[in-house]
Design a protein around this motif. Structure first.
Motif, PDB file in Angstrom:
ATOM      1  N   ASP A 140     -22.757   8.448  27.305  1.00 36.06           N
ATOM      2  CA  ASP A 140     -22.571   7.178  26.359  1.00 36.06           C
ATOM      3  C   ASP A 140     -23.024   5.827  27.010  1.00 36.06           C
ATOM      4  OD1 ASP A 140     -21.704   8.740  24.096  1.00 36.06           O
ATOM      5  OD2 ASP A 140     -19.565   7.824  24.154  1.00 36.06           O
TER       6      ASP A 140
ATOM      7  N   LEU B 209     -18.314   3.010  19.035  1.00 34.37           N
ATOM      8  CA  LEU B 209     -17.793   2.567  17.493  1.00 34.37           C
ATOM      9  C   LEU B 209     -17.886   1.235  17.504  1.00 34.37           C
ATOM     10  CD1 LEU B 209     -14.863   4.884  17.271  1.00 34.37           C
ATOM     11  CD2 LEU B 209     -17.223   5.384  16.326  1.00 34.37           C
TER      12      LEU B 209
ATOM     13  N   ASN C 105     -23.238   2.720  14.659  1.00 30.00           N
ATOM     14  CA  ASN C 105     -22.607   3.463  15.646  1.00 30.00           C
ATOM     15  C   ASN C 105     -22.907   4.603  16.162  1.00 30.00           C
ATOM     16  OD1 ASN C 105     -22.056   4.973  13.568  1.00 30.00           O
ATOM     17  ND2 ASN C 105     -20.022   4.492  13.239  1.00 30.00           N
TER      18      ASN C 105
ATOM     19  N   ALA D  93     -23.746   8.220  17.566  1.00 26.72           N
ATOM     20  CA  ALA D  93     -23.535   9.583  17.354  1.00 26.72           C
ATOM     21  C   ALA D  93     -23.327  10.014  18.924  1.00 26.72           C
ATOM     22  CB  ALA D  93     -24.788  10.276  16.837  1.00 26.72           C
ATOM     23  N   THR D  94     -22.246  10.940  19.107  1.00 25.31           N
ATOM     24  CA  THR D  94     -21.779  11.425  20.301  1.00 25.31           C
ATOM     25  C   THR D  94     -21.236  12.647  20.376  1.00 25.31           C
ATOM     26  OG1 THR D  94     -20.920  10.722  22.602  1.00 25.31           O
ATOM     27  CG2 THR D  94     -20.025  10.114  20.399  1.00 25.31           C
TER      28      THR D  94
ATOM     29  N   ARG E 235     -19.562  13.911  16.971  1.00 28.25           N
ATOM     30  CA  ARG E 235     -19.386  13.000  15.826  1.00 28.25           C
ATOM     31  C   ARG E 235     -20.718  12.728  15.394  1.00 28.25           C
ATOM     32  NH1 ARG E 235     -16.675   8.216  18.601  1.00 28.25           N
ATOM     33  NH2 ARG E 235     -18.679   7.324  19.048  1.00 28.25           N
ATOM     34  N   GLN E 236     -20.767  12.538  13.959  1.00 33.55           N
ATOM     35  CA  GLN E 236     -22.109  12.361  13.655  1.00 33.55           C
ATOM     36  C   GLN E 236     -22.112  10.573  13.339  1.00 33.55           C
ATOM     37  OE1 GLN E 236     -24.872  14.192  12.154  1.00 33.55           O
ATOM     38  NE2 GLN E 236     -25.747  12.096  12.027  1.00 33.55           N
ATOM     39  N   GLY E 237     -22.480  10.084  14.006  1.00 33.21           N
ATOM     40  CA  GLY E 237     -22.770   8.553  14.011  1.00 33.21           C
ATOM     41  C   GLY E 237     -23.847   8.245  13.471  1.00 33.21           C
TER      42      GLY E 237
ATOM     43  N   SER F  23     -26.454   6.408  14.637  1.00 34.75           N
ATOM     44  CA  SER F  23     -27.472   6.319  15.421  1.00 34.75           C
ATOM     45  C   SER F  23     -28.297   7.679  15.491  1.00 34.75           C
ATOM     46  CB  SER F  23     -27.291   6.052  16.956  1.00 34.75           C
ATOM     47  OG  SER F  23     -26.354   7.363  17.326  1.00 34.75           O
TER      48      SER F  23
END
Length: 363
Positions: free
Chosen positions: A258, A291, A296, A298-299, A337-339, A341
């Motif tokens: 990240d 976040l 935010n 995605a990761t 996690r679907q963020g 970005s």
């Protein structure tokens, strides 16, 4: 220069024998409450500090655990250390911390120093568990040790590696990278890049890249373009700009952590690109900062506190002669996690068009 008070000084002030003072300060043997209070009061009044080295020679334990991580700039490792320290403190141990700065030489030196200080156990994240000279030293000494985020080499592979046989609290890096590739594919991306710490400094980066390459091939996506950089690389803006200028069909970047993903988002904005319209970016770790940015991040979300806590519990169990806690299946220690970005590529890019991604000229 003032002379440091000795155990003999404490005995004289308390009006008792040296052996009695030693029993009280060591918490061993029996003594009356009155004697105990006199000894403690005398020690406090004199500013006497019991010699930890002497105590360790008597008990064959320093009540310390060494902890080596690559960096505290990456919040993941700070959380590992915090959780491991809390667990060690609860058991009456102190954590001695060292950072390797992703440097194999410093890593070996730190391990050598901690072993020389006779730490009772070690919690470590090394650059490469397959080749680490420091882990060779640990194995030769037989010091209880647990890896964090490194994958312990398979002892059945036929090749002896430094990390063989060591406990490891880790993540299935290849499986997590597969999930990232699927996330890109579902959004319509076919051409991606991989931004990584130099593989010689991070076997985690290498495993994530290998998993990503395999998943892209499985999904019919292009082989990802690799960009390796150093942890404190100050030229990311130029390097990323040059890569995107040379490979204009790239619509997404998977960063090996990240920390790099957030740096890539800033670099993309400085290049005049919008995330995710012009370039989608996905990270790895799930740090809280991801976040707090817009969009935010995605990761791949991991649990560094659980890793640090579990590693400490494993070492402490070994020291107590107990069965270590069961290590979780690495395939179940992450989630995708679907963020914000990560999104579909813009129409121009998906149709083979180009975005303005030329690297800025030096000022």
């Amino acid at each position: 220069m003032l002379r440091r008070p000795t155990i003999k000084d404490v005995a004289q002030r308390a009006g008792c024998g040296i052996a009695t003072v030693s029993r009280v300060l060591n918490g061993q043997g029996s003594s009356s409450e009155q004697t105990r209070n006199k000894v403690l009061a005398a020690a406090e009044a004199l500013g006497f500090e019991f010699n930890d080295l002497g105590r360790s020679l008597q008990s064959n334990s320093t009540r310390t655990i060494g902890c080596i991580v690559p960096s505290l700039a990456n919040p993941v490792f700070a959380e590992v250390v915090q959780a491991a320290q809390a667990e060690a403190n609860r058991a009456g141990y102190q954590l001695i911390l060292a950072c390797s700065d992703y440097d194999g030489g410093l890593e070996t030196k730190a391990i050598r120093t901690l072993l020389a200080k006779q730490v009772d156990g070690l919690i470590v994240t090394v650059g490469d568990a397959r080749t680490s000279e420091g882990l060779e030293l640990v194995r030769s000494k037989g010091t209880p040790c647990c890896l964090v985020y490194n994958t312990s080499p398979d002892p059945l592979s036929g090749d002896t590696a430094p990390g063989d046989g060591l406990a490891a609290w880790t993540v299935d890096n290849r499986g997590a990278a597969d999930a990232v590739a699927e996330g890109f594919a579902k959004q319509g991306h076919s051409c991606t890049g991989f931004l990584a710490l130099e593989f010689g400094r991070s076997d985690r980066s290498r495993e994530r890249y290998e998993g990503f390459v395999a998943a892209c091939a499985r999904l019919g996506m292009a082989h990802p373009v690799l960009l390796e950089i150093e942890e404190q690389e100050g030229r990311l803006l130029h390097l990323l700009g040059a890569m995107l200028a040379e490979h204009r069909d790239i619509t997404g970047i998977f960063a090996s952590n990240d920390y790099l993903a957030l740096a890539a988002m800033k670099a993309a904005r400085d290049l005049g690109m919008q995330v995710p319209r012009d370039l989608s970016i996905v990270g790895f770790d799930g740090i809280a900062t991801g976040l707090m940015v817009e969009p935010n991040l995605a990761t791949v979300v991991t649990d560094p506190k659980a890793m640090g806590r579990g590693a400490a519990q494993t070492v402490l169990a070994r020291l107590a002669g107990l069965e270590p806690p069961g290590q979780p299946d690495p395939a179940h220690t992450f989630s995708f996690r679907q963020g914000g970005s990560l999104g579909p590529p813009s129409a121009g890019k998906s149709d083979g068009g180009e975005a303005a991604t030329s690297p800025p000229s030096d000022q």
